[in-house]
Write an enzyme that holds these catalytic residues in place. Structure first.
Site, short mmCIF file in Angstrom:
data_model
loop_
_atom_site.label_atom_id
_atom_site.label_comp_id
_atom_site.label_asym_id
_atom_site.label_seq_id
_atom_site.Cartn_x
_atom_site.Cartn_y
_atom_site.Cartn_z
CG HIS A 1 -24.46 -84.63 -11.55
ND1 HIS A 1 -23.51 -83.87 -11.92
CD2 HIS A 1 -22.88 -84.86 -10.53
CE1 HIS A 1 -22.44 -82.91 -10.95
NE2 HIS A 1 -22.08 -84.61 -10.34
CG PHE A 57 -24.39 -63.55 -31.83
CD1 PHE A 57 -23.48 -64.16 -32.32
CD2 PHE A 57 -24.10 -62.22 -32.21
CE1 PHE A 57 -22.32 -63.50 -33.24
CE2 PHE A 57 -23.16 -61.32 -33.05
CZ PHE A 57 -22.87 -62.03 -33.63
CG ASP A 112 -14.68 -79.92 -9.13
OD1 ASP A 112 -14.47 -78.78 -8.25
OD2 ASP A 112 -14.93 -81.21 -8.63
N GLY A 113 -17.97 -79.32 -12.08
CA GLY A 113 -18.55 -78.83 -14.01
C GLY A 113 -18.52 -77.49 -14.05
CG HIS A 125 -24.74 -88.98 -11.37
ND1 HIS A 125 -25.91 -89.05 -12.49
CD2 HIS A 125 -23.59 -88.86 -11.94
CE1 HIS A 125 -25.63 -89.04 -13.26
NE2 HIS A 125 -24.12 -88.45 -13.67
CG HIS A 129 -19.35 -88.87 -11.36
ND1 HIS A 129 -19.54 -87.38 -10.95
CD2 HIS A 129 -20.32 -88.20 -12.99
CE1 HIS A 129 -20.12 -86.40 -11.92
NE2 HIS A 129 -20.72 -87.62 -12.88
CD GLU A 180 -24.06 -62.92 -27.13
OE1 GLU A 180 -22.97 -63.67 -26.60
OE2 GLU A 180 -23.37 -61.76 -27.45
N GLY A 235 -29.26 -80.29 -16.13
CA GLY A 235 -28.83 -80.81 -16.19
C GLY A 235 -27.11 -80.87 -16.85
CG ASN A 250 -15.85 -84.25 -5.59
OD1 ASN A 250 -15.01 -82.77 -6.28
ND2 ASN A 250 -17.79 -83.90 -5.81
CG HIS A 281 -22.35 -60.50 -37.57
ND1 HIS A 281 -21.21 -60.17 -37.47
CD2 HIS A 281 -21.90 -59.93 -36.52
CE1 HIS A 281 -20.47 -60.18 -36.82
NE2 HIS A 281 -21.48 -59.26 -36.59
CB SER A 300 -28.01 -53.61 -32.35
OG SER A 300 -26.80 -52.76 -33.26
CG LEU A 356 -22.53 -80.48 -15.91
CD1 LEU A 356 -21.10 -80.99 -15.44
CD2 LEU A 356 -23.29 -80.38 -13.80
C1 LIG Z 1 -22.78 -79.04 -20.78
C2 LIG Z 1 -22.58 -80.91 -19.70
N1 LIG Z 1 -21.57 -81.37 -20.57
C3 LIG Z 1 -21.41 -82.53 -19.44
C4 LIG Z 1 -22.01 -82.78 -18.40
C5 LIG Z 1 -22.34 -84.72 -18.08
N2 LIG Z 1 -21.61 -84.59 -16.80
C6 LIG Z 1 -22.46 -84.96 -15.88
S1 LIG Z 1 -21.37 -84.81 -14.01
C7 LIG Z 1 -20.60 -84.97 -15.02
C8 LIG Z 1 -18.75 -84.45 -14.13
C9 LIG Z 1 -18.93 -83.33 -12.55
O1 LIG Z 1 -18.15 -83.08 -12.72
P1 LIG Z 1 -18.17 -82.74 -10.91
O2 LIG Z 1 -19.16 -81.10 -10.30
O3 LIG Z 1 -17.17 -81.98 -10.35
O4 LIG Z 1 -19.32 -83.94 -10.04
P2 LIG Z 1 -19.01 -84.92 -9.10
O5 LIG Z 1 -18.29 -85.34 -9.73
O6 LIG Z 1 -18.08 -83.73 -8.22
O7 LIG Z 1 -20.45 -85.23 -8.96
C10 LIG Z 1 -20.18 -84.67 -16.41
C11 LIG Z 1 -19.44 -84.74 -17.13
C12 LIG Z 1 -23.43 -82.56 -18.05
N3 LIG Z 1 -24.36 -83.09 -17.80
N4 LIG Z 1 -23.40 -81.19 -18.88
#
Ligand SMILES: Cc1ncc(C[n+]2csc(CCOP(=O)(O)OP(=O)(O)O)c2C)c(N)n1
Length: 666
Positions: A76, A442, A163-164, A36, A267, A416, A125, A193, A478, A389, A127
C-alpha cells in the site's frame, strides 16, 4: 530544520535524500486524492539507507540476473517504491507517471503490480504475499548459487514489511520456512510503527515479533528507523549473519505531518493541504509540488548510476564463463526447460501411445517427473508434505536443505500457502521453474498466491492430486467439488484435468512450455483407462477434442473431463447399442479450448444436445451445455467410502450419463 535547496557541490545528508521520497509521496497521494502517504513518509529514511548504501541494482539494466531483489511487501506504501524508481532513474518511471499516480493507464498503479513498470519485483497488494514471495526469491538465489557459484549468483533479497504483513497467517509459513532453510540472504526491514488501519496495533496483537522470528531461527535486530547510521549498521550485521534477518525499524507513520503523524489518520488518505504544508515546513522544504531540486535529483541519479559498473563487471564474468555455463545460466537460448528433457517427455508419450497403461494420472505425472527431472536440473519440485501422495518427487531428485542447495526438491512442509507464494518467488527470480503439489481441495489454502501467479503471469506448475470423490475414504473434507470451478474462474490460469496417462504427459508438455503462465494439473488418485487416439498430436493443446465420433450425424454430445471421460465412453457405447449416436469429447483444459478457432470449437461441440460429466459441481458448465443441457456430477459435498461406491452413491455412472442423454432426446 534542514535547508533543502542545497548549493551546487554541497554535501547532501541522508535526510535530504529521504525528504525527496516523503514529499513525492505526499504530493502524489494528494494529486490522486487517494493512496497511502504514511508508510513512505515513515520508511523513507530506511529506504534511503538501503538504496543509497546497500542495494545492488541498475536502472539501465533492470533485469540483470545478479541484482539484489527489493520487495515492498507493505505494497500500500507504493509511492515509496515509485518515488525511488523515479529518483534513481528507471527510464519508464517519469515525473509524469508520479503525477498520474493511481490513474487508469499509468505505470503507478494503486499497488505495485509486477510487470506494470520496470523495477517492480513483485506485486504485494494482499498483505504478507510480498514477504512470502521474497522467501521464494531467496531460495532461488541459493539454488542458482549452488549451480553457478558466487561469480554468477551472489545477491540479497530485501523486504520492507509492515505490521499487516506480519499479522497475516502466510507470514508464519514464510518465516518458518526461511528460518529452516537458513536463508541468510533474506533481510526483512519491518516498518515497526505500531499503527495499522483501525488504530494502534495493540488493538489486535500482543505478539513479540522479535521473539517470534528468533524462535524460527532468524537473526533479529531493533533500531530507530529514523537513524540512518543505526539502520546501516543493522543491515551490515544482517548481511554478516548466517541466518535470515529481521530488522525491526521503529518509525513514525506520516513522519513530519503535524497532527496526523504517528496516527492511523496518516495511513491511507491524503493528508490535506494544512498537514502537507506543516510537513513541508518541518522538513524545511520550500519547493512546489513534484519539484525536486536539481542537486538532490542528481544525487539520487548518481546512486542509480552506480550499479552500471557492477552489472557490467558481472556481464563480463558471464561472457568469460564457458559457453556451456553461459547457456545453462539461461543467458543463451536454452532457458530452464531443456530440449533434452522435452524430447524425453515426447518419447515417454510415444511409449504410452502404444503401451496404453491404465494408471492414475498422478502416477503418470510421477513417471513424467522421473523421466524429465534428470535432464532439467532447474525444474524445482516440491510438495506441502504430501510427496508420497502427490508423487511429485522425480527419481533421483535430491532434497534442498539448509546445508545443500544443489538439490531440486523442496520439502515445503505443511505450508500450502507459503509453498505457492515461494513458488511465485522462485519463478520471478528467474532461471528456474517451480512445481509443487498438494491435494486439489487444499488449493483453497493457497488460492491468494495462485491468483497472484495468474495476475503476475509466473511460470509456476501446481500439481494438485486427489481431484474428486475418486479419492475415496478420506471423505468430504478432502474431496474437492467446487475447486475446479473456482480455479477456472481465475483469469489467466490454465486448469488441466487429464483423462489418462497420455493427456497427463501432454498437460506437462504444455505447462512446461507455457512461459509466462501458471498451470494447475488436477490429477486422479485412482487408475484411469487409456483412450484411443488416431495420432501423436498433442490434442490437449486444443483444450478439448473428439475421443469418439459416431459415423454419420450425431444425436448427442457427451463432454467430460478426467476420470469421467471413461464413463462418457461407456455411455456412448450403450447408447449406440440403443441406436443413439453419441460423440464423446475430452475437455482437459477449458481455457485452451476457448482460445481455439471458432470452426474447431463448433466441430468439437456439434449441434446436438449435450451432456456434461464431471465429478464436481455444475458451476461453469453452462458455458458448454447451455441451461438446457444435462449434467452428471456432484450437487453437494461428497462422503467417506470406497471410491467405486461413492460414484454409485452420487449417481456418477455410465448409466446415469446414458439416461441423461436419453432424457434430452425424449
Ligand atoms: C490480505 C489483506 N488484507 C487487508 C488489506 C487491506 N489493508 C491494506 S493496508 C492495511 C493495514 C496495514 O497495516 P500496516 O502494515 O501496519 O501498515 P501501515 O499502517 O504502517 O502503513 C490493511 C488492513 C490488504 N491489503 N491485504
Amino acid at each position: 530544520m534542514l535547508e533543502h535547496t542545497p548549493k551546487p557541490g554541497s554535501a547532501l545528508e541522508p535526510r535530504d535524500l529521504a525528504t525527496a521520497i516523503r514529499v513525492l509521496a505526499m504530493d502524489a497521494v494528494e494529486a490522486a486524492n487517494s493512496g497511502h502517504p504514511g508508510m513512505p513518509m515513515g520508511m523513507a529514511d530506511v529506504a534511503t539507507v538501503l538504496f543509497s548504501r546497500f542495494l545492488k541494482f541498475d536502472p539501465a539494466d533492470p533485469h540483470w540476473p545478479d541484482r539484489d531483489r527489493f520487495v515492498l511487501s507493505a505494497g500500500h506504501g507504493s509511492m515509496l517504491l515509485y518515488a525511488l524508481l523515479y529518483l534513481t532513474g528507471y527510464p519508464d518511471m517519469t515525473l509524469d507517471e508520479l503525477k498520474r499516480f493511481r490513474q487508469l493507464g499509468s505505470k503507478t498503479a494503486g499497488h505495485p503490480e509486477y510487470g506494470h513498470a520496470t523495477g517492480i519485483e513483485t506485486t504485494t497488494g494482499p498483505l504478507g504475499q510480498g514477504l512470502a514471495t521474497a522467501v521464494g526469491m531467496a531460495i532461488a538465489e541459493r539454488l542458482m548459487n549452488a549451480r553457478f557459484g558466487d561469480s554468477l549468483t551472489d545477491h540479497h533479497t530485501y523486504v520492507i514489511a509492515g505490521d499487516g504483513c506480519l499479522m497475516e497467517g502466510i507470514s508464519h509459513e514464510a518465516i518458518d520456512l526461511a528460518g529452516h532453510l537458513r536463508l541468510s540472504r533474506l533481510i526483512v526491514l519491518w516498518d515497526d510503527n505500531s499503527i495499522s488501519i483501525d488504530g494502534p496495533t495493540s488493538l489486535a496483537t500482543s505478539t513479540d515479533q522479535g521473539a517470534r522470528f528468533a524462535a524460527a531461527g532468524w537473526h533479529v535486530a531493533k533500531v530507530d528507523g529514523h537513524d540512518p547510521e543505526a539502520v546501516a549498521a543493522a543491515i551490515e550485521a544482517a548481511k554478516a549473519s548466517d541466518r535470515p534477518s529481521l530488522i525491526a525499524c521503529r518509525t513514525v507513520i506520516g513522519f513530519g505531518a503535524s497532527k496526523k503523524a504517528g496516527t492511523e489518520a496518516a495511513h491511507g488518505a491524503p493528508l490535506g493541504a494544512d498537514e502537507i504544508a506543516a510537513a513541508r515546513r518541518s522538513y524545511g522544504w520550500t519547493h512546489a509540488p513534484f519539484e525536486i531540486p536539481e542537486t538532490l535529483l542528481a544525487a539520487w541519479r548518481a546512486i542509480g548510476d552506480r550499479g552500471a559498473e557492477t552489472s557490467a563487471v558481472w556481464g563480463a564474468r558471464l561472457n568469460a564463463a564457458p559457453k556451456a555455463t553461459q547457456e545453462a545460466f539461461g543467458a543463451g537460448q536454452g532457458g530452464p526447460i531443456t530440449a533434452e528433457g522435452m524430447a524425453q517427455l515426447a518419447s515417454l508419450k510415444a511409449e504410452w501411445l502404444s503401451a496404453k497403461p491404465k494408471i492414475a494420472t498422478r502416477q503418470a505425472s510421477q513417471k513424467v517427473l522421473d523421466t524429465i527431472t534428470p535432464a532439467m536440473p532447474r525444474l524445482i519440485g516440491g510438495s506441502a508434505d504430501l510427496t508420497h501422495s502427490n508423487l511429485t518427487r522425480g527419481k533421483g531428485q535430491k532434497p534442498v536443505t539448509a546445508e545443500d542447495f544443489s538439490g531440486s526438491y523442496v520439502h515445503y512442509g505443511v505450508r500450502e500457502h507459503g509453498m505457492a507464494a515461494a513458488m511465485n518467488g522462485i519463478a520471478l527470480h528467474g532461471g528456474l521453474v517451480p512445481y509443487g503439489g498438494t491435494f486439489l481441495v487444499f488449493t483453497d489454502y493457497c488460492r491468494p498466491a495462485i491468483r497472484l501467479s495468474a495476475l503476475m503471469g509466473t511460470h509456476v506448475i501446481y500439481v494438485m492430486t486427489h481431484d474428486s470423490i475418486g479419492l475415496g475414504e478420506d471423505g468430504p473434507t478432502h474431496q474437492p467439488v467446487e475447486h475446479l470451478a473456482a480455479l477456472r474462474a481465475i483469469p489467466g490460469l490454465h486448469v488441466f484435468r487429464p483423462a489418462d496417462a497420455v493427456e497427463t504427459a501432454e498437460a506437462w508438455e504444455i505447462a512446461l512450455a507455457a512461459g509466462a503462465a501458471p498451470s494447475v494439473l488436477c490429477l486422479t488418485r485412482q487408475a484411469v483407462p487409456p483412450m484411443e487416439r488416431a495420432g501423436a498430436e498433442n490434442l490437449s493443446a486444443r483444450g478439448a477434442w473428439l475421443v469418439h465420433e459416431p459415423r454419420g450425424k450425431r444425436d448427442v454430445t457427451l463432454l467430460a473431463t478426467g476420470s469421467e471421460v471413461q464413463l462418457a465412453l461407456s455411455a456412448a457405447q450403450a447408447l449406440a447399442e440403443g441406436g443413439v449416436a453419441a460423440a464423446v469429447v475430452s475437455m482437459p483444459c477449458w481455457e485452451l479450448f476457448r482460445a481455439q478457432p471458432r470452426d474447431y470449437r463448433r466441430a468439437v461441440l456439434g449441434d446436438a444436445p449435450r451432456v456434461g460429466v464431471e465429478a464436481a459441481l455444475r458451476f461453469g458448465w453452462n458455458e458448454w451445455l447451455g441451461t438446457d443441457g444435462a449434467f452428471v456430477g456432484m450437487t453437494g459435498f461428497g462422503a467417506s467410502g470406497p471410491a467405486p461406491q461413492l460414484y454409485e452413491h452420487f449417481g456418477i455412472t455410465a448409466k446415469a450419463v446414458t439416461d441423461a442423454a436419453k432424457g434430452l432426446l425424449a
